[in-house]
Design an enzyme around this catalytic site. Sequence first.
Site, PDB file in Angstrom:
ATOM      1  CB  SER A   1       4.602  -8.413   8.333  1.00 54.95           C
ATOM      2  OG  SER A   1       3.924  -9.616   8.631  1.00 54.95           O
TER       3      SER A   1
ATOM      4  CB  THR B   1       1.360  -6.373  13.624  1.00 54.38           C
ATOM      5  OG1 THR B   1       1.980  -5.260  13.039  1.00 54.38           O
ATOM      6  CG2 THR B   1       1.644  -6.427  15.104  1.00 54.38           C
TER       7      THR B   1
ATOM      8  CB  THR C   1       5.230  -5.585  13.898  1.00 53.94           C
ATOM      9  OG1 THR C   1       4.992  -5.390  12.505  1.00 53.94           O
ATOM     10  CG2 THR C   1       5.562  -4.234  14.503  1.00 53.94           C
TER      11      THR C   1
ATOM     12  NE  ARG D   1       5.583   3.486  10.808  1.00 54.89           N
ATOM     13  CZ  ARG D   1       4.853   2.407  11.016  1.00 54.89           C
ATOM     14  NH1 ARG D   1       5.411   1.277  11.417  1.00 54.89           N
ATOM     15  NH2 ARG D   1       3.551   2.430  10.849  1.00 54.89           N
ATOM     16  CB  VAL D   2       8.486   3.955  16.408  1.00 50.86           C
ATOM     17  CG1 VAL D   2       7.759   3.099  17.433  1.00 50.86           C
ATOM     18  CG2 VAL D   2      10.002   3.837  16.604  1.00 50.86           C
ATOM     19  N   GLY D   3       6.025   2.315  14.777  1.00 54.89           N
ATOM     20  CA  GLY D   3       4.579   2.182  14.603  1.00 54.89           C
ATOM     21  C   GLY D   3       3.854   2.106  15.933  1.00 54.89           C
ATOM     22  CG  ASP D   4       0.103   0.153  15.729  1.00 52.43           C
ATOM     23  OD1 ASP D   4       0.989  -0.133  14.893  1.00 52.43           O
ATOM     24  OD2 ASP D   4      -0.946  -0.499  15.852  1.00 52.43           O
TER      25      ASP D   4
ATOM     26  CB  THR E   1      -3.100  -5.949  12.815  1.00 54.53           C
ATOM     27  OG1 THR E   1      -2.290  -6.180  11.667  1.00 54.53           O
ATOM     28  CG2 THR E   1      -4.547  -6.209  12.451  1.00 54.53           C
ATOM     29  N   GLY E   2      -2.381  -3.230  11.342  1.00 57.36           N
ATOM     30  CA  GLY E   2      -2.713  -2.267  10.297  1.00 57.36           C
ATOM     31  C   GLY E   2      -1.830  -1.039  10.360  1.00 57.36           C
ATOM     32  CG  LEU E   3      -1.278   3.417   8.405  1.00 60.27           C
ATOM     33  CD1 LEU E   3      -0.130   2.993   7.497  1.00 60.27           C
ATOM     34  CD2 LEU E   3      -2.078   4.527   7.741  1.00 60.27           C
ATOM     35  N   GLY E   4      -0.106   1.755  11.627  1.00 60.55           N
ATOM     36  CA  GLY E   4       0.171   2.173  12.997  1.00 60.55           C
ATOM     37  C   GLY E   4      -0.085   3.646  13.260  1.00 60.55           C
TER      38      GLY E   4
HETATM   39  C1  SD4 Z   1       2.863  -0.811  12.183  1.00 58.87           C
HETATM   40  N1  SD4 Z   1       0.851  -1.897  12.906  1.00 58.87           N
HETATM   41  O1  SD4 Z   1       4.079  -0.757  12.348  1.00 58.87           O
HETATM   42  C2  SD4 Z   1       2.190  -2.106  12.503  1.00 58.87           C
HETATM   43  C3  SD4 Z   1       2.363  -3.090  11.401  1.00 58.87           C
HETATM   44  C4  SD4 Z   1       2.189  -2.568  10.088  1.00 58.87           C
HETATM   45  O2  SD4 Z   1       0.957  -2.398   8.142  1.00 58.87           O
HETATM   46  O3  SD4 Z   1       3.029  -1.882   9.609  1.00 58.87           O
HETATM   47  N2  SD4 Z   1       1.135  -2.878   9.408  1.00 58.87           N
HETATM   48  O4  SD4 Z   1       2.199   0.118  11.757  1.00 58.87           O
END
Ligand code: SD4
Length: 341
Positions: free
Chosen positions: A89, A191, A209, A219-222, A242-245
């Site tokens: 990841s 992450t 990450t 797509r860009v996350g947090d 960490t988790g769903l950005g």
């Molecule tokens: C993101 N927080 O890109 C990061 C890592 C991730 O599931 O995908 N976690 O959202």
Amino acid sequence: MSDRRDFIKKAALGTIGISSVLSCNTASTAIIPTVQPTKKAVKPLIISTWNHGLPANDETWKQLKNGKSAIDAIEAGMRIPEADPKVRSVGYGGFPDREGKVTLDACIMDHNSDCGAVSFLQGIKHPISVAKNVMQNTPHVMLSGDGALQFALSEGFKEENLLTAEAEEDWKKWMEESKYKPVINMENHDTISMLVIDKDGNISGGCTTSGAAWKMHGRVGDSPIIGAGLFLDNEVGGAASTGLGEAVIRTAGSAMVVELMRQGKSPLEACKEIVERIYNKHKNHRDMEYLQVGFIAINKNGEHAGYSLRSGFNYALTDEAEGSRMEDATFKMSWEEWKIN
Ligand code: SD4
């Protein structure tokens, strides 16, 4: 209040880590400008997300002890999981997007609130280093996509293929059904976000990450977004996620955790409140099915905590007294509870 009592009861029953219990202080809710140093801060101190935080912390610790700046030490630590193909990841070997491309996000921030970030970067194994160079060698905070790649190349970084045979095989398997459903607590890898208090008591942090596996291309996350995946204010403390950005971006998660600490909350209380807020805002959202978010936080006193929506999140902790070890984060609901509700 009853919620808080419940929380303390759970702590007493051993469902939360000892350090988390210690950080659950009785701070009043009165608004005060900064966290007052009421006791001697533990420093240096490093916390970072997930098991892959352990080798990263060890490297960061070594660099701090060798007299490196916190930013250089964070960079060196984060490069360990970035280069490790077994960490699926982060960096090299990370899961690709749905087009089979490994695209990377990273950011870094120092105690002067200076920061650098890269997003949607391809072909460079160490996005954390490029983020540091964006901070130090450009007038900007974030470079993205091809611009980030061109900058990295101009700084002497080498372009390489980051898609390992294993990741390619997983991608081909995923393509058979092409269902986007992020896997939460992915083999305890996600992450890596890191927060450091150096020997002078200054706070810095970083995130790196490969983002959500099978995300849309672009797509860009947090994680590269200052205020979402990482935020710190050297007067107060730092937080990282960490988790769903998407959920963390919608709520400016890490910035909010720091702001609550500024108002007198402990790291644990602050992380818990923001996870609750994220949960409440997503209860009826399409993302709820696979929503997991977790935060780590430290304050100027060296108190630290981790808190997540679902069980399974942990963080690596390193200090002088006990070296490196894992701490289980406190959580709002176990997987079993989630299925019942
Ligand atoms: C993101 N927080 O890109 C990061 C890592 C991730 O599931 O995908 N976690 O959202």
